[in-house]
Design a protein around this motif. Structure first.
Motif, mmCIF file in Angstrom:
data_model
loop_
_atom_site.group_PDB
_atom_site.id
_atom_site.type_symbol
_atom_site.label_atom_id
_atom_site.label_comp_id
_atom_site.label_asym_id
_atom_site.label_seq_id
_atom_site.Cartn_x
_atom_site.Cartn_y
_atom_site.Cartn_z
ATOM 1 N N SER A 176 -6.177 38.704 28.640
ATOM 2 C CA SER A 176 -5.287 40.037 28.435
ATOM 3 C C SER A 176 -5.796 40.620 27.791
ATOM 4 O O SER A 176 -7.011 41.321 27.339
ATOM 5 N N VAL A 178 -5.315 45.098 26.581
ATOM 6 C CA VAL A 178 -4.845 45.987 25.704
ATOM 7 C C VAL A 178 -5.063 46.999 25.703
ATOM 8 O O VAL A 178 -6.574 48.108 25.848
ATOM 9 N N ILE A 203 -1.116 45.418 26.329
ATOM 10 C CA ILE A 203 -0.306 45.097 25.338
ATOM 11 C C ILE A 203 -0.426 46.387 25.218
ATOM 12 O O ILE A 203 -1.602 47.251 24.839
ATOM 13 N N THR A 204 0.275 47.700 25.251
ATOM 14 C CA THR A 204 -0.136 48.661 24.590
ATOM 15 C C THR A 204 -0.045 49.118 23.000
ATOM 16 O O THR A 204 1.173 49.078 23.018
ATOM 17 N N ASP A 231 4.414 48.611 23.058
ATOM 18 C CA ASP A 231 4.674 47.096 22.550
ATOM 19 C C ASP A 231 5.104 47.504 20.567
ATOM 20 O O ASP A 231 5.411 46.780 20.663
ATOM 21 N N SER A 258 -5.608 50.167 19.333
ATOM 22 C CA SER A 258 -5.808 49.408 20.866
ATOM 23 C C SER A 258 -7.094 48.418 20.314
ATOM 24 O O SER A 258 -7.426 47.326 20.519
ATOM 25 N N THR A 261 -5.209 45.911 17.747
ATOM 26 C CA THR A 261 -4.783 45.139 18.763
ATOM 27 C C THR A 261 -5.343 43.981 19.183
ATOM 28 O O THR A 261 -4.698 43.378 19.636
ATOM 29 N N ALA A 265 -5.490 40.198 19.274
ATOM 30 C CA ALA A 265 -5.061 39.221 20.527
ATOM 31 C C ALA A 265 -6.090 38.103 20.344
ATOM 32 O O ALA A 265 -5.582 37.153 20.860
ATOM 33 N N HIS A 281 1.091 38.321 24.620
ATOM 34 C CA HIS A 281 2.024 40.030 24.577
ATOM 35 C C HIS A 281 3.224 39.288 24.207
ATOM 36 O O HIS A 281 3.394 40.035 23.057
ATOM 37 N N GLN A 282 3.875 38.096 23.927
ATOM 38 C CA GLN A 282 5.038 37.633 23.834
ATOM 39 C C GLN A 282 4.583 37.730 22.498
ATOM 40 O O GLN A 282 5.856 37.706 21.944
ATOM 41 N N LEU A 284 2.422 38.511 20.009
ATOM 42 C CA LEU A 284 2.420 39.679 19.176
ATOM 43 C C LEU A 284 3.411 41.244 18.835
ATOM 44 O O LEU A 284 3.611 41.070 17.978
ATOM 45 N N VAL A 285 4.243 40.659 20.135
ATOM 46 C CA VAL A 285 5.794 41.591 20.054
ATOM 47 C C VAL A 285 6.209 40.307 19.105
ATOM 48 O O VAL A 285 7.154 41.429 18.429
#
Length: 311
Positions: A176, A178, A203-204, A231, A258, A261, A265, A281-282, A284-285
């Protein structure tokens, strides 16, 4: 600007030794940034809580060197690879990597307080690098990552297809990634115009100025890049971080979006170690706090703030 530390900001010895997988713990008087990410609404609660320290997760900091012997890391730092070489006889050679690592997983300011931290040095003592060196660092992580794995690259480069493709391949391998969208010269700059923030598989994060109360509300930091490639917005207000050395050698760290984040993650992987980068990713969003930013100030940026608390 550096903020004064509140008494007890480090928490108790019991907190620092809370095992991963336990009921978790709470840190009193944390940094403003930690305070913000575990709650939905303002005002700040003056505490930061977690249910795992993510001791099973390996986080790769692709930056300058990390001062791994700092007491804040509790012996959890190892050197992965140094792609710069040469002497490292000045604190500035360790500044950015040490600060980033302390926000990802340090005992005092870290979001995931038990992660295993790995140094991947791609920036020199003046924080300079080249796209080729960054690609080599990304590829090293892809080849050597111990999973579950998170990697963080807390700076941007001019658009570079080789960098972007290396990130994509690394995500596909199970890491993953970031990235940061901070450091813009103008607030209107688009995160989709820089590498690797524009990579959709990564993941931004873009920097958030944390408000102390609901009266003013949260806003994006002045140098935050915006746009659909972002994101989440993650705190960068009062981002006090550990600097090189072993004491309270504090730095005001930009680009902490970052780092926090990446810590978030790692917390997800701590509890779901078999999750893929897409799932991390999904989630976290999905978990992010929605619609707390002034919509008139964010343009096409998704209205989402990083959140690590209970869903």
């Amino acid at each position: 600007m550096l903020l004064a530390l509140a008494p007890g900001a480090l928490g108790s010895p019991a907190e620092a030794s809370t095992p991963q997988g336990s009921a978790g713990s709470t840190q009193s008087n944390p940094s403003l940034s930690l305070d913000r990410i575990d709650q939905r609404d303002l005002p700040l609660s003056r505490s930061y809580s977690w249910t795992t320290k993510a001791e099973n997760v390996h986080v790769y900091v692709v930056d300058t060197a990390i001062h791994g012997t700092h007491v804040d890391f509790e012996g959890r730092v190892t050197e992965g690879v140094d792609l710069v070489g040469g002497p490292r006889n000045s604190d500035v050679c360790f500044f950015s990597g040490t600060a980033t690592a302390s926000l990802v997983g340090g005992a005092k300011y870290g979001a995931a307080k038990g992660v295993q931290l790995k140094s991947v040095r791609v920036r020199d003592c003046w924080q300079e690098t080249t796209p080729a060196r960054v690609v080599a660092g990304i590829n090293w992580v892809t080849a050597h990552a111990q999973r579950p794995a998170v990697a963080v690259l807390p700076f941007v480069l001019a658009p570079n297809n080789a960098v972007d493709e290396a990130i994509r391949k690394s995500v596909k391998s199970g890491v993953s990634w970031v990235t940061s969208a901070s450091g813009a010269k103008h607030a209107s700059e688009d995160a989709c115009s820089v590498s690797p923030a524009r990579v959709s598989e990564a993941i931004t994060a873009t920097p958030l100025d944390v408000a102390l109360s609901s009266t003013t509300g949260d806003v994006l930091r002045g140098d935050a890049r915006r746009g659909p490639c972002v994101d989440v917005a993650a705190p960068s207000s009062g981002p006090t971080a550990m600097g090189p050395g072993n004491g309270q050698n504090l730095w005001d760290r930009g680009g902490s979006d970052s780092a926090y984040t990446a810590g978030a993650a790692a917390l997800l992987l701590g509890e779901h170690p078999t999750w893929t980068p897409t799932q991390v990713h999904q989630e976290l969003v999905r978990k992010s706090t929605k619609d707390k930013l002034n919509p008139g100030t964010i343009g096409a940026t998704p209205n989402r703030i990083l959140y690590t608390g209970a869903a």
